[in-house]
Scaffold this motif. Sequence first.
Motif, PDB file in Angstrom:
ATOM      1  N   LEU A   1     -51.165 -23.611  -6.427  1.00 17.11           N
ATOM      2  CA  LEU A   1     -50.598 -24.938  -6.229  1.00 17.11           C
ATOM      3  C   LEU A   1     -49.089 -24.854  -6.041  1.00 17.11           C
ATOM      4  O   LEU A   1     -48.410 -24.002  -6.620  1.00 17.11           O
ATOM      5  CB  LEU A   1     -50.903 -25.835  -7.427  1.00 17.11           C
TER       6      LEU A   1
ATOM      7  N   LEU B   1     -58.050 -21.174  -6.370  1.00 14.80           N
ATOM      8  CA  LEU B   1     -58.454 -22.561  -6.157  1.00 14.80           C
ATOM      9  C   LEU B   1     -59.912 -22.759  -6.538  1.00 14.80           C
ATOM     10  O   LEU B   1     -60.285 -23.810  -7.091  1.00 14.80           O
ATOM     11  CB  LEU B   1     -58.232 -22.958  -4.696  1.00 14.80           C
TER      12      LEU B   1
ATOM     13  N   GLU C   1     -51.446 -33.183  -5.376  1.00 12.24           N
ATOM     14  CA  GLU C   1     -51.331 -31.775  -5.008  1.00 12.24           C
ATOM     15  C   GLU C   1     -52.704 -31.092  -5.036  1.00 12.24           C
ATOM     16  O   GLU C   1     -53.035 -30.295  -4.129  1.00 12.24           O
ATOM     17  CB  GLU C   1     -50.372 -31.064  -5.962  1.00 12.24           C
TER      18      GLU C   1
ATOM     19  N   LYS D   1     -54.823 -29.416  -1.765  1.00 13.24           N
ATOM     20  CA  LYS D   1     -55.373 -28.052  -1.724  1.00 13.24           C
ATOM     21  C   LYS D   1     -56.905 -28.063  -1.677  1.00 13.24           C
ATOM     22  O   LYS D   1     -57.544 -27.019  -1.793  1.00 13.24           O
ATOM     23  CB  LYS D   1     -54.896 -27.266  -2.939  1.00 13.24           C
TER      24      LYS D   1
END
Length: 311
Positions: A271, A190, A216, A220
């Motif tokens: 993801l 990420l 999405e 996150k």
Amino acid sequence: MRERLREVDANLLLSLHALLEERNLTHAGERMTMSQPAMSGALARLRKHFDDELLVRSGRGFELTPLAEEIRPLVAEAVEAAEALLGNQRDFDARSSGKRFAVSMSEYAMTVLAEPLTRAIAENAPGCTMALDPIDVRSDQFEAQLMRRDLIVGPLGYDWPGRIQPVFTDELVCLVTADHPRLRHGALTLEDLQAMPHAVAHFAAAGPRRRPLEIELETKGIENRNLLVQVTSLLTLPFAVAGTDMCAFVPSRLARRCLETLGLTIADTPLDPVTITEAAHWHARRETDPAVVWLRRLLYDVAIALEDERD
């Protein structure tokens, strides 16, 4: 005014409907499979009948006169009533027909559907042909294009008018150069996605609505991505990313076609899968048109085969 419409013969009524909807002689002619001179002649007869210009030149296009605006819904109503009365009496024999289907698709849908759909038409309707062109994604032009096409295949989620039938789905994957320095065992974190520059495809029809990928990413914790490059076609995203330190999320079918040629790889990410859907759209007037019903069924069969191959 209804009495004056009743005095118009059926062929001229259809021409009048096409002219009032398209506001363009060429497009009206395409819709009626008439040459531009023939459509000009029909307009001249209609102008004489109504003693009104109906369409007047405005810049490079045409605008409707007040009378044309007044009769437009009446003409549409008359045409719909005629089609409701006669539509079920028409048959479509795919083996003997010489129909030319008009189909618009998103550029991505073309890469997936053009070859199998063309092959299916050749096998099942050998006398038929297909005119295939890209969607005009501008929201103010979509309905006019919908009127001129038997089918339009494009992404869901844009509130486009017409009837809808999902055709196929795909998942977005993350493309990067195969030797990207941030890759660790084929994966990105990420933190990598937040720091890396992104290439994205943006469509004018999308408006301010957030897309599933953006939702999405925000879920996150990834906001305000570094959007370094913006293109107007999904097809150009792999080329934009190749040889750079950028990443891009593209449909998996498209991505896998570009890996070897462009030196790219699909990176694993944290993801959750983001699914996109391409759907067929058609005008309500074509709901029971036998030829279009046949084409939708053929497209459904092609889509089922595609999904089976994917599984």
